[in-house]
Design a protein around this motif. Structure first.
Motif, PDB file in Angstrom:
ATOM      1  N   PRO A   1      26.686  73.688  42.103  1.00 17.54           N
ATOM      2  CA  PRO A   1      26.337  73.679  43.511  1.00 17.54           C
ATOM      3  C   PRO A   1      26.890  74.852  44.310  1.00 17.54           C
ATOM      4  O   PRO A   1      26.373  75.148  45.370  1.00 17.54           O
ATOM      5  CB  PRO A   1      26.940  72.361  44.022  1.00 17.54           C
ATOM      6  N   THR A   2      27.910  75.494  43.862  1.00 17.83           N
ATOM      7  CA  THR A   2      28.420  76.629  44.634  1.00 17.83           C
ATOM      8  C   THR A   2      28.654  77.819  43.721  1.00 17.83           C
ATOM      9  O   THR A   2      29.124  77.668  42.599  1.00 17.83           O
ATOM     10  CB  THR A   2      29.752  76.291  45.320  1.00 17.83           C
ATOM     11  N   GLY A   3      28.367  78.973  44.225  1.00 13.12           N
ATOM     12  CA  GLY A   3      28.671  80.203  43.495  1.00 13.12           C
ATOM     13  C   GLY A   3      27.870  80.314  42.201  1.00 13.12           C
ATOM     14  O   GLY A   3      26.886  79.642  41.996  1.00 13.12           O
ATOM     15  N   GLY A   4      28.293  81.194  41.321  1.00 11.20           N
ATOM     16  CA  GLY A   4      27.663  81.307  40.014  1.00 11.20           C
ATOM     17  C   GLY A   4      26.305  81.980  40.078  1.00 11.20           C
ATOM     18  O   GLY A   4      25.915  82.538  41.086  1.00 11.20           O
ATOM     19  N   THR A   5      25.608  81.907  38.972  1.00 11.37           N
ATOM     20  CA  THR A   5      24.328  82.601  38.884  1.00 11.37           C
ATOM     21  C   THR A   5      23.232  81.651  38.450  1.00 11.37           C
ATOM     22  O   THR A   5      22.501  81.906  37.521  1.00 11.37           O
ATOM     23  CB  THR A   5      24.408  83.768  37.882  1.00 11.37           C
ATOM     24  N   GLY A   6      23.126  80.526  39.109  1.00  7.27           N
ATOM     25  CA  GLY A   6      22.133  79.514  38.740  1.00  7.27           C
ATOM     26  C   GLY A   6      20.714  80.005  38.950  1.00  7.27           C
ATOM     27  O   GLY A   6      20.481  81.023  39.582  1.00  7.27           O
ATOM     28  N   ASP A   7      19.786  79.220  38.455  1.00 11.36           N
ATOM     29  CA  ASP A   7      18.378  79.584  38.536  1.00 11.36           C
ATOM     30  C   ASP A   7      17.828  79.227  39.911  1.00 11.36           C
ATOM     31  O   ASP A   7      17.758  78.068  40.271  1.00 11.36           O
ATOM     32  CB  ASP A   7      17.641  78.793  37.445  1.00 11.36           C
ATOM     33  N   ASN A   8      17.457  80.198  40.670  1.00 15.95           N
ATOM     34  CA  ASN A   8      16.827  79.914  41.947  1.00 15.95           C
ATOM     35  C   ASN A   8      15.704  80.903  42.168  1.00 15.95           C
ATOM     36  O   ASN A   8      15.823  81.850  42.944  1.00 15.95           O
ATOM     37  CB  ASN A   8      17.842  79.964  43.083  1.00 15.95           C
TER      38      ASN A   8
ATOM     39  N   ASP B   1      33.983  67.433  52.150  1.00 16.22           N
ATOM     40  CA  ASP B   1      33.746  66.703  50.889  1.00 16.22           C
ATOM     41  C   ASP B   1      32.277  66.743  50.470  1.00 16.22           C
ATOM     42  O   ASP B   1      31.850  65.890  49.698  1.00 16.22           O
ATOM     43  CB  ASP B   1      34.196  65.239  51.039  1.00 16.22           C
ATOM     44  N   GLN B   2      31.511  67.717  50.997  1.00 11.54           N
ATOM     45  CA  GLN B   2      30.075  67.738  50.703  1.00 11.54           C
ATOM     46  C   GLN B   2      29.730  68.956  49.841  1.00 11.54           C
ATOM     47  O   GLN B   2      29.612  70.073  50.338  1.00 11.54           O
ATOM     48  CB  GLN B   2      29.300  67.716  52.028  1.00 11.54           C
ATOM     49  N   PRO B   3      29.554  68.713  48.517  1.00  8.84           N
ATOM     50  CA  PRO B   3      29.327  69.816  47.583  1.00  8.84           C
ATOM     51  C   PRO B   3      28.126  70.673  47.969  1.00  8.84           C
ATOM     52  O   PRO B   3      27.052  70.140  48.278  1.00  8.84           O
ATOM     53  CB  PRO B   3      29.056  69.123  46.249  1.00  8.84           C
TER      54      PRO B   3
ATOM     55  N   PHE C   1      27.085  76.032  52.082  1.00  8.82           N
ATOM     56  CA  PHE C   1      26.080  76.581  52.988  1.00  8.82           C
ATOM     57  C   PHE C   1      26.534  76.502  54.450  1.00  8.82           C
ATOM     58  O   PHE C   1      26.462  77.491  55.193  1.00  8.82           O
ATOM     59  CB  PHE C   1      24.777  75.795  52.784  1.00  8.82           C
ATOM     60  N   ASP C   2      27.022  75.345  54.873  1.00  7.68           N
ATOM     61  CA  ASP C   2      27.456  75.209  56.271  1.00  7.68           C
ATOM     62  C   ASP C   2      28.630  76.135  56.591  1.00  7.68           C
ATOM     63  O   ASP C   2      28.715  76.677  57.701  1.00  7.68           O
ATOM     64  CB  ASP C   2      27.863  73.757  56.560  1.00  7.68           C
ATOM     65  N   ILE C   3      29.518  76.292  55.636  1.00  8.86           N
ATOM     66  CA  ILE C   3      30.681  77.164  55.861  1.00  8.86           C
ATOM     67  C   ILE C   3      30.216  78.610  56.031  1.00  8.86           C
ATOM     68  O   ILE C   3      30.698  79.341  56.908  1.00  8.86           O
ATOM     69  CB  ILE C   3      31.678  77.068  54.663  1.00  8.86           C
ATOM     70  N   GLU C   4      29.241  79.015  55.224  1.00 14.37           N
ATOM     71  CA  GLU C   4      28.712  80.382  55.346  1.00 14.37           C
ATOM     72  C   GLU C   4      28.009  80.574  56.694  1.00 14.37           C
ATOM     73  O   GLU C   4      28.125  81.623  57.312  1.00 14.37           O
ATOM     74  CB  GLU C   4      27.766  80.695  54.181  1.00 14.37           C
ATOM     75  N   VAL C   5      27.268  79.556  57.125  1.00  8.28           N
ATOM     76  CA  VAL C   5      26.612  79.658  58.433  1.00  8.28           C
ATOM     77  C   VAL C   5      27.681  79.780  59.530  1.00  8.28           C
ATOM     78  O   VAL C   5      27.560  80.603  60.453  1.00  8.28           O
ATOM     79  CB  VAL C   5      25.680  78.439  58.679  1.00  8.28           C
TER      80      VAL C   5
ATOM     81  N   TYR D   1      21.634  80.568  51.336  1.00  6.00           N
ATOM     82  CA  TYR D   1      21.124  79.319  50.754  1.00  6.00           C
ATOM     83  C   TYR D   1      21.105  79.401  49.232  1.00  6.00           C
ATOM     84  O   TYR D   1      21.568  78.501  48.527  1.00  6.00           O
ATOM     85  CB  TYR D   1      19.722  78.991  51.294  1.00  6.00           C
ATOM     86  N   ASN D   2      20.557  80.518  48.727  1.00  5.65           N
ATOM     87  CA  ASN D   2      20.423  80.647  47.268  1.00  5.65           C
ATOM     88  C   ASN D   2      21.779  80.621  46.564  1.00  5.65           C
ATOM     89  O   ASN D   2      21.879  80.150  45.439  1.00  5.65           O
ATOM     90  CB  ASN D   2      19.696  81.942  46.920  1.00  5.65           C
ATOM     91  N   ALA D   3      22.802  81.124  47.228  1.00  7.05           N
ATOM     92  CA  ALA D   3      24.123  81.205  46.593  1.00  7.05           C
ATOM     93  C   ALA D   3      24.953  79.937  46.785  1.00  7.05           C
ATOM     94  O   ALA D   3      26.035  79.820  46.216  1.00  7.05           O
ATOM     95  CB  ALA D   3      24.885  82.404  47.147  1.00  7.05           C
ATOM     96  N   THR D   4      24.452  78.994  47.584  1.00  5.76           N
ATOM     97  CA  THR D   4      25.242  77.777  47.830  1.00  5.76           C
ATOM     98  C   THR D   4      24.422  76.552  47.433  1.00  5.76           C
ATOM     99  O   THR D   4      24.287  76.249  46.260  1.00  5.76           O
ATOM    100  CB  THR D   4      25.689  77.700  49.317  1.00  5.76           C
TER     101      THR D   4
END
Ligand code: GLU
Length: 303
Positions: free
Chosen positions: A26-33, A73-75, A90-94, A284-287
């Motif tokens: 759910p956070t960071g990394g290089t997932g498929d989006n 506490d919200q992944p 996402f919210d933290i980045e916003v 969004y894509n990164a979170t």
């Protein structure tokens, strides 16, 4: 894709979030989006900012920094790492991108965890300068606080244990124990629509407490926004799944002082710029996008 009308935006946002079931952290990394790189952008810190007529901004300036209300506490959305104490999602980045637009980098931000039931009070008492935490814009809340945005569209959904077969949507909850959070729109909807009996509604301050009770089989379902539930499900794919279609529209706003229209307009401008220059999509894509559901930005409404 830009969405032209608010109603269409809500629908498309809700459908997009449910449509896809790819996996990823759910956070960071290089997932498929959709093949896009998932690196968080940096936010250029604006210089010589003034927000004329904003009492909140005057206070921020005199403090030399911001106090921002968030969830912990919200992944994928707003989550505090217990070891490092750092907040991510996402919210933290916003929240950070708006702070940068107001002239403050992350070192000038103090995050304050404020759970759903305490938001209106924290904002109106001035405990936080603004709030970014899966906060649905509603007419009732607009009586006490004001909102910039929306910056995201979610919809109410259901989280159940992986082996659950009886609960498949909102009309299958009768006789089931359903958990949600005090002061949230989803718990209110369960009551208003009598989705289960009053004695079967279980209420906590935090969604993570509901998820614990789901895993320990003390409740049968957790209900809140699909965005939140997908974050939890993606962290524990062996035991949890999100089921059914979203059954509400939850447009997320940045909560701020009821009378501070100058700050609200400034934040709307910053959100619009982040949408227009692609920053929103990168964030969004990164979170949250790492939990497997693509999404596009909504239209800023300027309430
Ligand atoms: N978006 C809903 C609300 O603002 C549910 C999520 C939350 O409790 O933060 O009530």
């Amino acid at each position: 894709m830009r969405i032209r009308t608010f109603a269409a935006g809500l629908l498309v946002g809700a459908l997009t979030l449910t449509a896809c079931g790819k996996t990823g952290s759910p956070t960071g990394g290089t997932g498929d989006n959709g093949g896009s790189a998932a690196t968080l952008p940096t936010y250029p810190v604006a210089q010589n900012v003034d927000v004329a007529g904003s009492a909140t901004y005057a206070k921020i300036k005199s403090k030399g920094g911001l106090t921002l209300g968030v969830k912990d506490d919200q992944p994928g959305l707003g989550q505090k790492d217990p070891t490092t104490g750092k907040y991510a999602g996402f919210d933290i980045e916003v929240a950070k991108l708006v702070a940068a637009g107001l002239g403050y980098d992350e070192s000038k931000i103090t995050y304050k965890t404020v759970d759903s039931g305490a938001r209106e009070a924290a904002i109106s008492n001035g405990d936080v300068d603004y709030y970014v935490g899966t906060y649905t814009i509603t007419d009732k809340r607009k009586g006490q606080v004001s909102f910039a945005g929306p910056y995201f569209q979610a919809g109410q959904s259901l989280l159940v244990r992986k082996d659950e077969t009886a609960i498949t949507g909102k009309d299958t909850l009768k006789g089931k124990k359903v958990c949600s959070v005090t002061g949230s729109t989803p718990i209110q909807r369960v009551r208003d629509q009598s989705l289960t009996e009053p004695g079967n509604i279980v209420e906590f301050q935090k969604y993570s407490q509901c998820v614990e009770k789901l895993l320990s089989k003390d409740v049968d379902a957790v209900t809140t926004d699909d965005a939140i539930l997908k974050g939890f499900a993606s962290q524990d794919k062996d035991n949890l799944k999100v089921v059914g279609q979203p059954f509400s529209a939850e447009p997320y706003g940045i909560g701020l002082n009821h009378d501070d229209s100058a700050l609200r307009n400034k934040i709307d401008d910053l959100l619009q710029a982040a949408i227009d220059n692609g920053t929103w999509q990168k964030i969004y894509n990164a979170t949250l996008g790492q939990s497997g559901s693509p999404a596009s930005p909504p239209a800023i409404q300027r309430y």
